[in-house]
Design an enzyme around this catalytic site. Structure first.
Site, PDB file in Angstrom:
ATOM      1  N   ARG A   1       0.867  -1.184   0.000  1.00 49.42           N
ATOM      2  CA  ARG A   1       0.000   0.000   0.000  1.00 49.42           C
ATOM      3  C   ARG A   1       0.900   1.230   0.000  1.00 49.42           C
ATOM      4  NH1 ARG A   1      -2.164  -3.383   4.179  1.00 49.42           N
ATOM      5  NH2 ARG A   1      -4.240  -4.178   3.666  1.00 49.42           N
TER       6      ARG A   1
ATOM      7  N   TYR B   1      -9.453 -10.934  -6.912  1.00 52.20           N
ATOM      8  CA  TYR B   1      -8.453 -11.233  -7.944  1.00 52.20           C
ATOM      9  C   TYR B   1      -8.774 -12.506  -8.715  1.00 52.20           C
ATOM     10  CZ  TYR B   1      -6.114  -7.392  -5.783  1.00 52.20           C
ATOM     11  OH  TYR B   1      -5.859  -6.141  -5.313  1.00 52.20           O
TER      12      TYR B   1
ATOM     13  N   HIS C   1      -4.314  -8.937   3.721  1.00 52.21           N
ATOM     14  CA  HIS C   1      -5.768  -8.895   3.844  1.00 52.21           C
ATOM     15  C   HIS C   1      -6.211  -9.713   5.051  1.00 52.21           C
ATOM     16  CE1 HIS C   1      -6.434  -8.007  -0.732  1.00 52.21           C
ATOM     17  NE2 HIS C   1      -6.208  -6.921  -0.036  1.00 52.21           N
TER      18      HIS C   1
ATOM     19  N   ARG D   1      -0.303  -2.325  -6.706  1.00 53.43           N
ATOM     20  CA  ARG D   1      -0.670  -3.394  -5.765  1.00 53.43           C
ATOM     21  C   ARG D   1      -1.665  -4.358  -6.438  1.00 53.43           C
ATOM     22  NH1 ARG D   1      -1.277  -4.678  -0.140  1.00 53.43           N
ATOM     23  NH2 ARG D   1      -3.430  -4.934   0.545  1.00 53.43           N
TER      24      ARG D   1
ATOM     25  N   HIS E   1      -2.094   2.432  -5.923  1.00 55.06           N
ATOM     26  CA  HIS E   1      -2.792   1.182  -5.621  1.00 55.06           C
ATOM     27  C   HIS E   1      -2.866   0.273  -6.839  1.00 55.06           C
ATOM     28  CE1 HIS E   1      -4.601  -0.413  -2.014  1.00 55.06           C
ATOM     29  NE2 HIS E   1      -5.550  -0.994  -2.727  1.00 55.06           N
TER      30      HIS E   1
ATOM     31  N   LYS F   1      -2.242  -2.170   7.909  1.00 57.30           N
ATOM     32  CA  LYS F   1      -3.418  -1.595   8.574  1.00 57.30           C
ATOM     33  C   LYS F   1      -3.541  -2.152   9.982  1.00 57.30           C
ATOM     34  CE  LYS F   1      -6.401  -0.445   4.658  1.00 57.30           C
ATOM     35  NZ  LYS F   1      -7.687  -0.723   3.989  1.00 57.30           N
TER      36      LYS F   1
END
Length: 298
Positions: free
Chosen positions: A148, A279, A270, A247, A244, A172
């Site tokens: 990110r 994806y 994630h 990514r 992004h 995150k």
């Protein structure tokens, strides 16, 4: 002017709303984007002088950087929270954000760059400029590791474990993960450290930050957006490209190549596998396009 209001806003978020450090930083970043917009336009406006029109122009500027509708909506939410705070404190009598609308968001498949397009973009970097090797290292590490943009600007030298072929990433919610890094990305990061970075007068407290600006301070996320926007224009690529996108491209190319979805989830950081599953949809679209292009009966 703005710093004192931001300081009070920060205290309000911490003490009265009891928000986490990560949430507080996100709110402050949203308002700082407004300040950056005003500075870039040469408009010395106080928070009290900002109108709805100015805010709408700011959001248009943010959209021009390549930020998604979801990111724009989050930034508007942060700016609205700031002006509600000013209203509570009687700093303003009317809230200019009251009629500020967020762009409509919908879940859609993001634009993905081909490997050739990524090569084209990176090829536009002028290595003779003071920031050349830095920008090349940034794009190589973004595509090699699927980071990110916030993870790139926060990356520290102490998080690089090149002898083991990994970097330690703080994602995150301050969650750590180990991400493999390719030989080429390692090569360009080392080259940057030996050239551009070595020439800088590094500011106190920034010694461990990997990517620095010419003043020896850490980069902002907006700076990386602007660097990529310029390179994409120079490459003549018409897709909507942001940090992004690198990514997304990293993950899509792995899935197209047959990578295990759990492994991709781990590398992207994630929390839920359902987030990574987008994806597989991208992969199905890719397969369908391939069939349509090459099968005589399709």
């Amino acid at each position: 002017m703005w710093p004192s209001y931001l300081k009070s806003f920060k205290a309000y978020l911490q003490l009265e709303r009891s928000l986490s450090e990560h949430s507080v930083a996100a709110y402050l970043h949203d308002v700082e984007l407004l300040v950056q917009y005003l500075e870039s336009m040469g408009r010395a406006l106080s928070p009290q002088e900002v109108t709805l029109t100015v805010l709408q122009e700011c959001i248009h500027w943010i959209a021009g950087l390549g930020m998604t509708a979801t990111s724009q909506a989050r930034i508007i939410s942060g700016i609205k929270a700031f002006y509600k705070f000013l209203l509570l404190e009687n700093v303003i009598q009317e809230d200019p954000t009251q009629l500020l609308e967020a762009p409509k968001t919908r879940r859609k498949l993001p634009d993905v760059l081909t490997f050739e397009e990524i090569e084209q973009i990176i090829a536009q970097i002028d290595l003779s400029t003071p920031e050349g090797h830095r920008n090349k290292a940034i794009l190589e590490i973004m595509y090699s590791c699927g980071l990110r943009v916030s993870e790139v600007v926060g990356l520290k030298i102490s998080q690089l474990h090149f002898n083991d072929g990994f970097i330690r990433v703080i994602g995150k919610g301050d969650k750590e993960r180990l991400v493999p890094i390719g030989r080429q990305a390692i090569q360009y990061v080392n080259m940057y450290r030996e050239t551009d970075r070595r020439q800088l007068d590094i500011k106190k407290g920034q010694e461990d930050i990997l990517f620095l600006n010419r003043r020896g301070n850490g980069l902002t996320r907006v700076m990386i957006f602007l660097v990529i926007k310029k390179l994409v224009e120079q490459a003549g690529i018409k897709k909507q490209v942001s940090p992004h996108t690198f990514r997304h491209s990293f993950a899509t190319h792995l899935v197209e190549g047959g990578a295990n979805l759990r492994a991709v989830q781990e590398m992207l950081g994630h929390e839920s596998i359902t987030t990574t599953e987008i994806y597989t949809h991208l992969d199905r679209e890719y397969l369908r396009d391939t069939l349509a292009r090459y099968h005589p009966r399709f």
